[in-house]
Structure formats: C-alpha cells, structure tokens
Design a protein around this motif. Sequence first.
Motif, PDB file in Angstrom:
ATOM      1  N   GLY A  40      31.545  12.494 -20.152  1.00  0.00           N
ATOM      2  CA  GLY A  40      30.491  13.175 -19.419  1.00  0.00           C
ATOM      3  C   GLY A  40      30.593  12.918 -17.929  1.00  0.00           C
ATOM      4  O   GLY A  40      31.093  11.882 -17.493  1.00  0.00           O
ATOM      5  N   LEU A  41      30.135  13.876 -17.160  1.00  0.00           N
ATOM      6  CA  LEU A  41      30.125  13.792 -15.704  1.00  0.00           C
ATOM      7  C   LEU A  41      28.757  14.236 -15.222  1.00  0.00           C
ATOM      8  O   LEU A  41      28.258  15.291 -15.643  1.00  0.00           O
ATOM      9  CB  LEU A  41      31.211  14.697 -15.112  1.00  0.00           C
ATOM     10  N   THR A  42      28.136  13.452 -14.335  1.00  0.00           N
ATOM     11  CA  THR A  42      26.832  13.804 -13.794  1.00  0.00           C
ATOM     12  C   THR A  42      26.717  13.244 -12.386  1.00  0.00           C
ATOM     13  O   THR A  42      27.311  12.200 -12.083  1.00  0.00           O
ATOM     14  CB  THR A  42      25.693  13.260 -14.692  1.00  0.00           C
ATOM     15  N   PRO A  43      25.991  13.914 -11.502  1.00  0.00           N
ATOM     16  CA  PRO A  43      25.795  13.330 -10.171  1.00  0.00           C
ATOM     17  C   PRO A  43      24.895  12.098 -10.270  1.00  0.00           C
ATOM     18  O   PRO A  43      23.991  12.047 -11.097  1.00  0.00           O
ATOM     19  CB  PRO A  43      25.117  14.450  -9.375  1.00  0.00           C
ATOM     20  N   LEU A  44      25.167  11.099  -9.433  1.00  0.00           N
ATOM     21  CA  LEU A  44      24.274   9.953  -9.339  1.00  0.00           C
ATOM     22  C   LEU A  44      23.034  10.395  -8.574  1.00  0.00           C
ATOM     23  O   LEU A  44      23.133  11.123  -7.577  1.00  0.00           O
ATOM     24  CB  LEU A  44      24.949   8.805  -8.584  1.00  0.00           C
ATOM     25  N   LEU A  45      21.860   9.961  -9.026  1.00  0.00           N
ATOM     26  CA  LEU A  45      20.601  10.345  -8.389  1.00  0.00           C
ATOM     27  C   LEU A  45      19.887   9.116  -7.860  1.00  0.00           C
ATOM     28  O   LEU A  45      19.922   8.052  -8.474  1.00  0.00           O
ATOM     29  CB  LEU A  45      19.703  11.075  -9.390  1.00  0.00           C
ATOM     30  N   ASP A  46      19.188   9.284  -6.718  1.00  0.00           N
ATOM     31  CA  ASP A  46      18.404   8.183  -6.179  1.00  0.00           C
ATOM     32  C   ASP A  46      17.026   8.154  -6.842  1.00  0.00           C
ATOM     33  O   ASP A  46      16.754   8.921  -7.771  1.00  0.00           O
ATOM     34  CB  ASP A  46      18.303   8.278  -4.652  1.00  0.00           C
ATOM     35  N   SER A  47      16.136   7.294  -6.379  1.00  0.00           N
ATOM     36  CA  SER A  47      14.824   7.129  -7.001  1.00  0.00           C
ATOM     37  C   SER A  47      13.932   8.358  -6.862  1.00  0.00           C
ATOM     38  O   SER A  47      12.955   8.508  -7.590  1.00  0.00           O
ATOM     39  CB  SER A  47      14.112   5.914  -6.409  1.00  0.00           C
ATOM     40  N   GLU A  48      14.284   9.264  -5.952  1.00  0.00           N
ATOM     41  CA  GLU A  48      13.524  10.510  -5.773  1.00  0.00           C
ATOM     42  C   GLU A  48      14.150  11.686  -6.516  1.00  0.00           C
ATOM     43  O   GLU A  48      13.683  12.821  -6.408  1.00  0.00           O
ATOM     44  CB  GLU A  48      13.395  10.836  -4.290  1.00  0.00           C
ATOM     45  N   GLY A  49      15.231  11.434  -7.241  1.00  0.00           N
ATOM     46  CA  GLY A  49      15.899  12.487  -7.987  1.00  0.00           C
ATOM     47  C   GLY A  49      16.883  13.305  -7.170  1.00  0.00           C
ATOM     48  O   GLY A  49      17.371  14.330  -7.621  1.00  0.00           O
ATOM     49  N   LYS A  50      17.212  12.843  -5.976  1.00  0.00           N
ATOM     50  CA  LYS A  50      18.167  13.539  -5.112  1.00  0.00           C
ATOM     51  C   LYS A  50      19.554  12.927  -5.293  1.00  0.00           C
ATOM     52  O   LYS A  50      19.677  11.725  -5.567  1.00  0.00           O
ATOM     53  CB  LYS A  50      17.736  13.420  -3.650  1.00  0.00           C
ATOM     54  N   PRO A  51      20.607  13.717  -5.136  1.00  0.00           N
ATOM     55  CA  PRO A  51      21.964  13.184  -5.277  1.00  0.00           C
ATOM     56  C   PRO A  51      22.240  12.053  -4.289  1.00  0.00           C
ATOM     57  O   PRO A  51      21.799  12.098  -3.132  1.00  0.00           O
ATOM     58  CB  PRO A  51      22.872  14.380  -4.981  1.00  0.00           C
ATOM     59  N   VAL A  52      22.971  11.046  -4.753  1.00  0.00           N
ATOM     60  CA  VAL A  52      23.412   9.959  -3.878  1.00  0.00           C
ATOM     61  C   VAL A  52      24.554  10.490  -3.019  1.00  0.00           C
ATOM     62  O   VAL A  52      25.522  11.049  -3.542  1.00  0.00           O
ATOM     63  CB  VAL A  52      23.881   8.742  -4.710  1.00  0.00           C
ATOM     64  N   VAL A  53      24.418  10.339  -1.690  1.00  0.00           N
ATOM     65  CA  VAL A  53      25.405  10.868  -0.753  1.00  0.00           C
ATOM     66  C   VAL A  53      25.900   9.739   0.141  1.00  0.00           C
ATOM     67  O   VAL A  53      25.095   9.028   0.741  1.00  0.00           O
ATOM     68  CB  VAL A  53      24.789  11.990   0.121  1.00  0.00           C
ATOM     69  N   ASN A  54      27.214   9.593   0.220  1.00  0.00           N
ATOM     70  CA  ASN A  54      27.822   8.665   1.165  1.00  0.00           C
ATOM     71  C   ASN A  54      27.886   9.394   2.497  1.00  0.00           C
ATOM     72  O   ASN A  54      28.573  10.400   2.634  1.00  0.00           O
ATOM     73  CB  ASN A  54      29.225   8.263   0.702  1.00  0.00           C
ATOM     74  N   LYS A  55      27.176   8.908   3.499  1.00  0.00           N
ATOM     75  CA  LYS A  55      27.068   9.622   4.771  1.00  0.00           C
ATOM     76  C   LYS A  55      28.098   9.181   5.805  1.00  0.00           C
ATOM     77  O   LYS A  55      27.957   9.452   6.974  1.00  0.00           O
ATOM     78  CB  LYS A  55      25.659   9.447   5.328  1.00  0.00           C
ATOM     79  N   LYS A  56      29.178   8.493   5.359  1.00  0.00           N
ATOM     80  CA  LYS A  56      30.233   8.088   6.282  1.00  0.00           C
ATOM     81  C   LYS A  56      30.983   9.267   6.794  1.00  0.00           C
ATOM     82  O   LYS A  56      31.261  10.205   6.144  1.00  0.00           O
ATOM     83  CB  LYS A  56      31.184   7.115   5.601  1.00  0.00           C
TER      84      LYS A  56
END
Length: 56
Positions: A40-56
């Motif tokens: 299975g593949l799924t986006p990681l979500l933060d505590s607000e249900g938004k995708p985890v994004v690496n902002k580098k």
Amino acid sequence: MSNNRFKEVYREGRVFPTVIIEDTVTGIQYLWMTGSTGAGLTPLLDSEGKPVVNKK
C-alpha cells in the motif's frame, strides 16, 4: 528530464519494509508498506489531515 523524482528518505524492516518516499518536486512524503498479501501507498498526513511536506 530527470529520473529521480522520488527518493527514499527512511526505511525500516527487511522482509516487509516500511518506507517513506519523498516526491522531490512537491516535497510531499508517502508511506509505502508491503506484506505477504499485498502492498500500500498513502501520503503521510499531519495532525490537521494535511500532507506532510518537506519544504527544503
């Protein structure tokens, strides 16, 4: 065009690894898990249900 859009940023386990993969264009991180009956593949979500994004 580069073939390196996705990169592995974390791996745990050997036989059925759990892997975090990052989209190098959007920065979104995905969880990839395998098992004896599938995968299975799924986006990681933060505590607000938004995708985890690496902002580098």
